[in-house]
Design an enzyme around this catalytic site. Structure first.
Site, PDB file in Angstrom:
ATOM      1  N   ILE A   1      -0.699   6.928   5.416  1.00  0.00           N
ATOM      2  CA  ILE A   1      -0.848   8.363   5.131  1.00  0.00           C
ATOM      3  C   ILE A   1      -2.282   8.782   5.452  1.00  0.00           C
ATOM      4  O   ILE A   1      -3.229   8.130   5.009  1.00  0.00           O
ATOM      5  CB  ILE A   1      -0.479   8.659   3.659  1.00  0.00           C
ATOM      6  CG1 ILE A   1       0.966   8.205   3.402  1.00  0.00           C
ATOM      7  CG2 ILE A   1      -0.659  10.149   3.348  1.00  0.00           C
ATOM      8  CD1 ILE A   1       1.448   8.367   1.968  1.00  0.00           C
TER       9      ILE A   1
ATOM     10  N   HIS B   1      -9.697   5.816   9.366  1.00  0.00           N
ATOM     11  CA  HIS B   1      -8.976   4.585   9.016  1.00  0.00           C
ATOM     12  C   HIS B   1      -7.489   4.689   9.376  1.00  0.00           C
ATOM     13  O   HIS B   1      -6.883   3.749   9.878  1.00  0.00           O
ATOM     14  CB  HIS B   1      -9.143   4.323   7.520  1.00  0.00           C
ATOM     15  CG  HIS B   1      -8.879   2.917   7.112  1.00  0.00           C
ATOM     16  ND1 HIS B   1      -9.630   1.860   7.554  1.00  0.00           N
ATOM     17  CD2 HIS B   1      -7.927   2.382   6.301  1.00  0.00           C
ATOM     18  CE1 HIS B   1      -9.164   0.739   7.028  1.00  0.00           C
ATOM     19  NE2 HIS B   1      -8.120   1.036   6.273  1.00  0.00           N
TER      20      HIS B   1
ATOM     21  N   ALA C   1       3.839   2.574   4.852  1.00  0.00           N
ATOM     22  CA  ALA C   1       3.515   4.005   4.766  1.00  0.00           C
ATOM     23  C   ALA C   1       2.023   4.175   5.000  1.00  0.00           C
ATOM     24  O   ALA C   1       1.211   3.796   4.156  1.00  0.00           O
ATOM     25  CB  ALA C   1       3.904   4.558   3.403  1.00  0.00           C
TER      26      ALA C   1
ATOM     27  N   PHE D   1      11.617  -0.313  13.260  1.00  0.00           N
ATOM     28  CA  PHE D   1      10.294   0.232  12.936  1.00  0.00           C
ATOM     29  C   PHE D   1      10.427   1.292  11.844  1.00  0.00           C
ATOM     30  O   PHE D   1      10.796   2.437  12.114  1.00  0.00           O
ATOM     31  CB  PHE D   1       9.683   0.833  14.210  1.00  0.00           C
ATOM     32  CG  PHE D   1       8.270   1.298  14.041  1.00  0.00           C
ATOM     33  CD1 PHE D   1       7.229   0.389  13.993  1.00  0.00           C
ATOM     34  CD2 PHE D   1       7.972   2.649  13.921  1.00  0.00           C
ATOM     35  CE1 PHE D   1       5.902   0.826  13.841  1.00  0.00           C
ATOM     36  CE2 PHE D   1       6.663   3.088  13.771  1.00  0.00           C
ATOM     37  CZ  PHE D   1       5.630   2.175  13.728  1.00  0.00           C
TER      38      PHE D   1
ATOM     39  N   PHE E   1       0.862  -1.189   0.000  1.00  0.00           N
ATOM     40  CA  PHE E   1       0.000   0.000   0.000  1.00  0.00           C
ATOM     41  C   PHE E   1       0.902   1.244   0.000  1.00  0.00           C
ATOM     42  O   PHE E   1       1.850   1.325   0.769  1.00  0.00           O
ATOM     43  CB  PHE E   1      -0.875  -0.014   1.249  1.00  0.00           C
ATOM     44  CG  PHE E   1      -2.143   0.786   1.138  1.00  0.00           C
ATOM     45  CD1 PHE E   1      -3.360   0.171   0.953  1.00  0.00           C
ATOM     46  CD2 PHE E   1      -2.104   2.170   1.233  1.00  0.00           C
ATOM     47  CE1 PHE E   1      -4.529   0.914   0.868  1.00  0.00           C
ATOM     48  CE2 PHE E   1      -3.258   2.915   1.146  1.00  0.00           C
ATOM     49  CZ  PHE E   1      -4.476   2.296   0.972  1.00  0.00           C
TER      50      PHE E   1
ATOM     51  N   GLU F   1      -1.241  -5.645   7.767  1.00  0.00           N
ATOM     52  CA  GLU F   1      -0.837  -7.057   7.670  1.00  0.00           C
ATOM     53  C   GLU F   1       0.598  -7.288   8.198  1.00  0.00           C
ATOM     54  O   GLU F   1       1.030  -8.439   8.337  1.00  0.00           O
ATOM     55  CB  GLU F   1      -0.903  -7.526   6.205  1.00  0.00           C
ATOM     56  CG  GLU F   1      -2.300  -7.843   5.704  1.00  0.00           C
ATOM     57  CD  GLU F   1      -3.205  -6.627   5.539  1.00  0.00           C
ATOM     58  OE1 GLU F   1      -2.707  -5.575   5.067  1.00  0.00           O
ATOM     59  OE2 GLU F   1      -4.392  -6.710   5.901  1.00  0.00           O
TER      60      GLU F   1
HETATM   61  N1  INI Z   1      -2.499   0.560   4.464  1.00  0.00           N
HETATM   62  C1  INI Z   1      -1.314   1.197   4.455  1.00  0.00           C
HETATM   63  O1  INI Z   1      -0.279   0.548   4.469  1.00  0.00           O
HETATM   64  N2  INI Z   1      -1.272   2.556   4.424  1.00  0.00           N
HETATM   65  C2  INI Z   1      -2.416   3.313   4.404  1.00  0.00           C
HETATM   66  O2  INI Z   1      -2.310   4.572   4.359  1.00  0.00           O
HETATM   67  C3  INI Z   1      -3.665   2.655   4.417  1.00  0.00           C
HETATM   68  N3  INI Z   1      -4.895   3.438   4.375  1.00  0.00           N
HETATM   69  O3  INI Z   1      -4.841   4.653   4.516  1.00  0.00           O
HETATM   70  O4  INI Z   1      -5.964   2.887   4.199  1.00  0.00           O
HETATM   71  C4  INI Z   1      -3.677   1.243   4.447  1.00  0.00           C
HETATM   72  N4  INI Z   1      -4.837   0.556   4.456  1.00  0.00           N
HETATM   73  C5  INI Z   1      -4.909  -0.855   4.157  1.00  0.00           C
HETATM   74  C6  INI Z   1      -4.671  -1.733   5.370  1.00  0.00           C
HETATM   75  O5  INI Z   1      -3.328  -1.706   5.776  1.00  0.00           O
HETATM   76  C7  INI Z   1      -5.034  -3.210   5.066  1.00  0.00           C
HETATM   77  O6  INI Z   1      -4.205  -3.696   4.049  1.00  0.00           O
HETATM   78  C8  INI Z   1      -6.478  -3.383   4.637  1.00  0.00           C
HETATM   79  O7  INI Z   1      -7.369  -2.794   5.574  1.00  0.00           O
HETATM   80  C9  INI Z   1      -6.836  -4.895   4.483  1.00  0.00           C
HETATM   81  O8  INI Z   1      -6.659  -5.605   5.712  1.00  0.00           O
END
Ligand code: INI
Length: 156
Positions: free
Chosen positions: A83, A89, A81, A114, A23, A59
């Site tokens: 953001i 969320h 990352a 970290f 992500f 994850e």
């Molecule tokens: N995951 C990130 O790594 N960074 C983000 O900014 C982010 N936002 O903003 O939604 C994000 N969401 C996904 C999350 O980590 C999971 O992969 C998802 O919810 C599925 O379990």
């Protein structure tokens, strides 16, 4: 005499697992580049480094737990990352990843660098994924190396 114990930034022979989330991969791939540069410029060898990709920062803790439990790694580095957007969320993901990594450290007692950015915007994330010292992946990887080297010097 006062005994001072410090860990060297020497990555030779250290088995290191890197967990990187996809992500915001335009940032996380730069964190990965930084981590690999940090390790290799301090003696780290390709054969001692394993990179595991996961979908998002949420994850990361599960993989950190499983890799720590395997006993195959001296230290881990987590890169992601998160953001801030328009919804809460951001808070949930950043809290979960920070707490989860902390729990993996406490449970398995291995160093975990970290390198998960939690920023208010893309610009702040870019500033922290630049080159060398301005890259949190570089910093997290060398922190893990320093920690394993300091732990190895402690009396049993
Ligand atoms: N995951 C990130 O790594 N960074 C983000 O900014 C982010 N936002 O903003 O939604 C994000 N969401 C996904 C999350 O980590 C999971 O992969 C998802 O919810 C599925 O379990």
């Amino acid at each position: 005499m006062t005994k001072i114990i410090e860990g060297k930034l020497d990555a030779r022979g250290i088995k290191l697992g890197i967990i990187v989330s996809r992500f915001n991969n335009f940032i996380t791939e730069k964190l990965l580049d930084g981590a690999l540069e940090g390790l290799k410029s301090h003696g780290g060898q390709d054969d001692d480094i394993t990179v595991v990709r996961v979908p998002g920062a949420f994850e990361i803790p599960l993989l950190a737990e499983r890799m720590a439990a395997s006993g195959k790694y001296d230290a881990l580095v987590c890169l992601g990352a998160v953001i801030r957007g328009d919804t809460p969320h951001f808070e949930y993901v950043s809290d979960a990843v920070t707490r989860g990594i902390g729990e993996a450290i406490s449970r398995y007692r291995i160093p975990i660098g970290f390198g998960v950015l939690t920023t208010n915007n893309v610009e702040q994330a870019m500033e922290r994924s630049g080159s060398k010292d301005a890259n949190k992946g570089y910093e997290a990887a060398l922190t893990a190396v320093e920690m394993i080297n300091v732990i190895r010097q402690l009396p049993e």
